[in-house]
Design a protein around this motif. Structure first.
Motif, PDB file in Angstrom:
ATOM      1  N   GLU A  60       0.825  -1.193   0.000  1.00  0.00           N
ATOM      2  CA  GLU A  60       0.000   0.000   0.000  1.00  0.00           C
ATOM      3  C   GLU A  60       0.866   1.252   0.000  1.00  0.00           C
ATOM      4  N   GLY A  61       1.989   1.201   0.778  1.00  0.00           N
ATOM      5  CA  GLY A  61       2.890   2.341   0.825  1.00  0.00           C
ATOM      6  C   GLY A  61       3.557   2.577  -0.506  1.00  0.00           C
ATOM      7  N   ALA A  62       3.961   1.480  -1.158  1.00  0.00           N
ATOM      8  CA  ALA A  62       4.609   1.608  -2.458  1.00  0.00           C
ATOM      9  C   ALA A  62       3.645   2.195  -3.477  1.00  0.00           C
ATOM     10  N   VAL A 122       4.399   7.574  -8.473  1.00  0.00           N
ATOM     11  CA  VAL A 122       3.934   8.732  -9.239  1.00  0.00           C
ATOM     12  C   VAL A 122       3.715   8.286 -10.683  1.00  0.00           C
ATOM     13  N   GLY A 123       2.448   8.006 -10.981  1.00  0.00           N
ATOM     14  CA  GLY A 123       2.137   7.467 -12.301  1.00  0.00           C
ATOM     15  C   GLY A 123       2.464   8.425 -13.427  1.00  0.00           C
ATOM     16  N   SER A 124       2.268   9.726 -13.200  1.00  0.00           N
ATOM     17  CA  SER A 124       2.546  10.679 -14.277  1.00  0.00           C
ATOM     18  C   SER A 124       4.029  10.730 -14.611  1.00  0.00           C
ATOM     19  N   GLU A 158       6.091   8.183 -14.274  1.00  0.00           N
ATOM     20  CA  GLU A 158       6.358   6.949 -15.003  1.00  0.00           C
ATOM     21  C   GLU A 158       5.963   7.084 -16.471  1.00  0.00           C
ATOM     22  N   ARG A 159       4.799   7.684 -16.733  1.00  0.00           N
ATOM     23  CA  ARG A 159       4.358   7.861 -18.117  1.00  0.00           C
ATOM     24  C   ARG A 159       5.262   8.853 -18.852  1.00  0.00           C
ATOM     25  N   GLY A 160       5.724   9.881 -18.139  1.00  0.00           N
ATOM     26  CA  GLY A 160       6.642  10.842 -18.759  1.00  0.00           C
ATOM     27  C   GLY A 160       7.960  10.198 -19.138  1.00  0.00           C
ATOM     28  N   LEU A 161       8.483   9.343 -18.276  1.00  0.00           N
ATOM     29  CA  LEU A 161       9.724   8.639 -18.592  1.00  0.00           C
ATOM     30  C   LEU A 161       9.531   7.694 -19.772  1.00  0.00           C
ATOM     31  N   ALA A 162       8.347   7.087 -19.852  1.00  0.00           N
ATOM     32  CA  ALA A 162       8.056   6.219 -20.999  1.00  0.00           C
ATOM     33  C   ALA A 162       8.070   7.017 -22.291  1.00  0.00           C
TER      34      ALA A 162
END
Length: 256
Positions: free
Chosen positions: A4-6, A11-13, A15-19
């Motif tokens: 739950e902590g992880a 930060v999904g945004s 992750e998408r930016g790095l993609a």
């Protein structure tokens, strides 16, 4: 609770930016907004926000409809490399090779007519000279040198063969430039090089290339051994598979 902590800290945004950055890296000629949205699985509006944010931050450029990565990311990568040589991270792989074979394992790059050692895990004392990071040895009579020379453009290799200083290090050293060219071509075709007592009597070594994502040879790794411990055929049977495994791991970690 840890999961739950992880999830909470993820930060999904970002992750998408790095993609998006990784996708742009795979398309050096540039991509349109529509192409990015399709490949990244984003809406056009979402892709537009990520791309324009990268442009504003200086990490991407826009030319008409095409978006591309900017040289600023090269600066970031270069800063990381300057402070953290890839060989620092590859050292555990070289240590595994040395421990498995009980022999020295090294890495080198080409510098002029020489190879320069950039990493080394010592084994048995088999050379009369002490090898360490920064040591230079002639490329023409070393296994890593033959591999590195095999990656040169034809015109550069021709220049090397015409101008290189070639001295007899042992009775086995190849001195004829035509024969040396043939040995380098064989290393290219085989994907490995074995040098048998050409640098120093009693020393045999085997090297394989380290290729970047374009296929260019950027370094070589080798294992050096005493001629009494391994015959040439035994090197192909016992050392080559271990070297190839290390090569694959280094390339996958840094260049894939």
């Amino acid at each position: 609770m840890e999961d739950e902590g992880a999830t909470r800290d993820h930060v999904g945004s970002l992750e998408r930016g790095l993609a998006v950055v990784e996708i742009l890296a795979r398309h050096p000629a540039g991509m349109t907004l529509t192409e990015m949205a399709e490949e990244a699985g984003l809406t056009r509006a979402g892709a537009r926000r990520f791309l324009l944010t990268l442009v504003t931050a200086g990490h991407a450029t826009q030319s008409g409809r095409l978006f591309s990565l900017s040289p600023r990311l090269l600066t970031v990568a270069r800063t990381w490399l300057d402070g953290s040589s890839i060989w620092t991270f590859a050292a555990p792989i070289l240590r595994e090779v040395a421990a498995r074979l009980n022999e020295a394992c090294s890495a080198a790059i080409l510098s002029g007519e020489d190879v320069v050692y950039v990493a080394r895990v010592p084994g048995r004392r088999i050379l009369s000279v002490s090898l360490e990071i920064g040591t230079r040895l002639p490329a023409y009579c070393t296994s890593m040198g033959r591999i590195l020379l095999s990656g040169l453009p034809p015109e550069d290799l021709e220049t090397f063969l015409a101008k290189a200083t070639i001295d007899r290090r042992t009775p086995k050293t190849i001195l004829e430039r035509a024969l040396l060219a043939e040995a380098i071509r064989k290393a290219s075709a085989d994907g490995f090089a074995i040098v048998d007592e050409e640098l120093e009597l009693g020393l045999r070594s085997m090297a394989v290339p380290i290729n970047d994502r374009t296929g260019r040879i950027v370094a070589a790794i080798n294992v050096s051994t005493q001629s009494a411990r391994f015959t040439v055929s035994e090197m192909s049977e016992k050392i080559l598979p271990v070297l190839l495994g290390a090569k694959q791991r280094i390339e996958e970690f840094f260049f894939v």
